[in-house]
Design an enzyme around this catalytic site. Structure first.
Site, PDB file in Angstrom:
ATOM      1  N   LYS A   1     -29.644  25.736  12.025  1.00  0.00           N
ATOM      2  CA  LYS A   1     -29.142  26.606  10.952  1.00  0.00           C
ATOM      3  C   LYS A   1     -28.057  25.809  10.221  1.00  0.00           C
ATOM      4  CE  LYS A   1     -26.513  29.688   8.805  1.00  0.00           C
ATOM      5  NZ  LYS A   1     -25.360  29.222   7.989  1.00  0.00           N
TER       6      LYS A   1
ATOM      7  N   GLU B   1     -17.295  23.247  19.148  1.00  0.00           N
ATOM      8  CA  GLU B   1     -16.311  22.346  18.553  1.00  0.00           C
ATOM      9  C   GLU B   1     -15.666  23.118  17.416  1.00  0.00           C
ATOM     10  OE1 GLU B   1     -14.619  20.282  16.018  1.00  0.00           O
ATOM     11  OE2 GLU B   1     -16.404  19.033  15.719  1.00  0.00           O
TER      12      GLU B   1
ATOM     13  N   CYS C   1     -12.802  17.921  11.087  1.00  0.00           N
ATOM     14  CA  CYS C   1     -12.253  18.683  12.213  1.00  0.00           C
ATOM     15  C   CYS C   1     -11.163  17.925  12.948  1.00  0.00           C
ATOM     16  CB  CYS C   1     -13.369  19.049  13.193  1.00  0.00           C
ATOM     17  SG  CYS C   1     -14.658  20.101  12.491  1.00  0.00           S
TER      18      CYS C   1
ATOM     19  N   GLU D   1      -5.024  25.217  11.166  1.00  0.00           N
ATOM     20  CA  GLU D   1      -5.841  24.224  10.474  1.00  0.00           C
ATOM     21  C   GLU D   1      -5.954  24.570   8.990  1.00  0.00           C
ATOM     22  OE1 GLU D   1      -9.830  21.863  11.721  1.00  0.00           O
ATOM     23  OE2 GLU D   1     -10.024  24.041  11.650  1.00  0.00           O
TER      24      GLU D   1
END
Length: 497
Positions: A192, A267, A301, A401
């Site tokens: 996906k 993750e 990331c 973040e």
């Protein structure tokens, strides 16, 4: 640039797209429309204009894809000799390299990143396919010395159908990072892709098929997270889910997978520190940190988004780094600037809100700090390379973040303070240490709570070193041989002679 690459770039800049882009789901070795007939646009972040339209899948398409992968696993792929898996993966690597120009241009149109970065991503995809192709016929079990009249051994088996929910920042790389080891282990895959960056996933599935992958072994269902990601992660026939994305979505994926006792690899991003000690090669640290935070416009990331720096090195570092940051070029990714576009308007708003909030709290932006556009067209979603200086440890821009080109600077006085700052968030994905003192480097590497530590080069290690996080950054490891563990289960056999 070679002529082929230049031709693709010229055409894309002139027309805003490339001809012949896939626009349907890829299931069971065939192109097919979404069951509903719905479609969604693919938008070029550098122009804010659509350049393609693709199928918008939903739960019915997910069920068809998983059923196809389950059948392919049961009847074909789990029985394929490991040498056959290896051959297919290596052939796919050759095909990826042969089509590098087209793949890179499409990736830049979809993501907004500079063409040079997309080309690097294509080569990394090829190396992943080569690497796991080389591992496919080397997955060995072991024996257990029970002694007496017993023989006992462990054998590795594929887990079955695996789901791969892929992020938008590195679409090709993130897909193959999970799919290649899964295929090498004998699993089948349903991918996906992110709804804003779906097209190269379809191109890669087609390449795998051309390389000899049987129908159903790699299916791609495009669509939104709610319409495709949710039903895929909770599908009872999926035995493992690999997910990269936000913490909140990761929690939902884990809850969904838990309903049918499927394993997960998560993750979930980070707020990774780069520790600059006063004894380091400061000029090298400055140059290396430019890539650590501004690669892919900071949409990484493991980006080095926090600079934890000893006070004695702070003023010189900031002066040099800010000058270099201000000189970085920005623009449409196909013109190959230093920094490309932000992937979506939504992400741009998030970055701007974080920086505006910091400035409202009295934090100084040494450089950057605002939205921008392509200097040639005046369009696109861009954000200036930014440095926020002397940020308190508890400030939101240190703790959360941002996922953009924003470096947050924390000043410390001792190596103990540096360690405390490095471990001072709920994330634990990566960290880098800049120092000439190996004893200091090893001590910090031992004590920093993160899944990957590098010294004197931020993005060191590449595809060969295990990658993943601790704490809110998730769990499980991708890349390297360690990634194969995600897609294998151990069966023990013990025999009395």
């Amino acid at each position: 640039m070679n002529a082929t690459l230049q031709d693709h770039v010229t055409q894309a800049l002139r027309t805003g797209t490339l001809p012949g882009l896939p626009d349907q789901l890829y299931i069971d070795g065939q192109w097919r429309p979404a069951a509903s007939g719905d479609r969604m646009e693919a938008v070029d972040p550098g122009t804010e204009r659509p350049f393609a339209a693709i199928a918008a899948g939903a739960i019915e398409d997910v069920d068809i894809a998983v059923t196809s992968s389950e059948r392919a696993y049961r009847d074909v792929w789990r029985h394929a000799p490991p040498s056959q898996r290896a051959t297919i993966l290596r052939k796919a690597a050759l095909l990826v390299r042969a089509r590098a120009a087209r793949l890179a241009v499409v990736e830049t149109l979809d993501c907004g990143k500079p063409l040079s970065e997309s080309l690097e991503d294509v080569e990394t995809v090829a190396r992943l396919l080569d690497y796991y192709g080389g591992a496919a016929d080397k997955l060995q079990g072991d024996t257990i010395p029970l002694g007496g009249n017993f023989v006992s051994y462990n054998q590795l088996e594929p887990v079955g159908v695996t789901a791969h929910i892929v992020p938008w920042n590195f679409p090709m790389f993130s897909m193959i990072r999970g799919v290649a080891p899964a295929l090498a282990a004998g699993c089948t895959t349903v991918v996906k892709p992110a709804e804003t960056t779906s097209i190269t996933a379809l191109l890669l599935a087609d390449i795998l098929s051309e390389a000899g992958l049987p129908p159903g072994v790699c299916n791609v269902v495009t669509g939104t997270g709610a319409a495709v990601g949710e039903p895929l992660s909770r599908h009872p026939s999926v035995r493992h889910v690999t997910f990269t994305g936000s913490v909140d979505t990761g929690r939902r994926v884990m809850r969904n997978a838990a309903q049918h006792i499927a394993s997960v690899t998560l993750e979930l991003g980070g707020k990774s520190p780069a520790i600059v000690l006063a004894d380091c090669d400061l000029d090298h640290a400055v140059e290396d940190m430019l890539e650590a935070i501004y690669l892919n416009a900071g949409q990484v990331c493991s980006a080095g988004s926090r600079l934890v720096i000893e006070r004695g090195a702070h003023a010189e570092f900031i002066e040099k780094f800010s000058a270099r940051a201000q000189a970085l070029t920005m623009g449409h990714g196909l013109k190959n600037p230093a920094i490309g576009a932000i992937n979506s308007h939504r992400q741009l708003d998030k970055i701007a809100a974080a920086v505006d909030g910091a400035r409202a709290r009295g934090i100084r932006a040494v450089t950057g700090g605002g939205r921008a556009t392509d200097p040639d067209s005046g369009t696109g979603w861009f954000f200036q390379p930014t440095v926020l200086d002397d940020v308190p440890a508890g400030d939101p821009v240190v703790q959360e973040e941002i996922f953009g080109p924003v470096l947050c600077v924390q000043i410390v006085d001792t190596i103990e303070d540096a360690l405390h700052a490095a471990n001072g968030t709920d994330y634990g994905l990566a960290a880098c240490i800049y120092t000439k003192d190996l004893q200091k480097a090893l001590g910090l590497a031992r004590d920093i709570d993160a899944g990957q530590i590098t010294v004197n080069q931020y993005f060191a290690g590449g595809i060969y070193t295990p990658f993943g996080g601790n704490k809110r950054s998730g769990f499980g490891r991708e890349k390297g041989l360690e990634a194969l563990r995600n897609y294998c289960r151990v069966k023990n056999v013990t025999i009395r002679i």
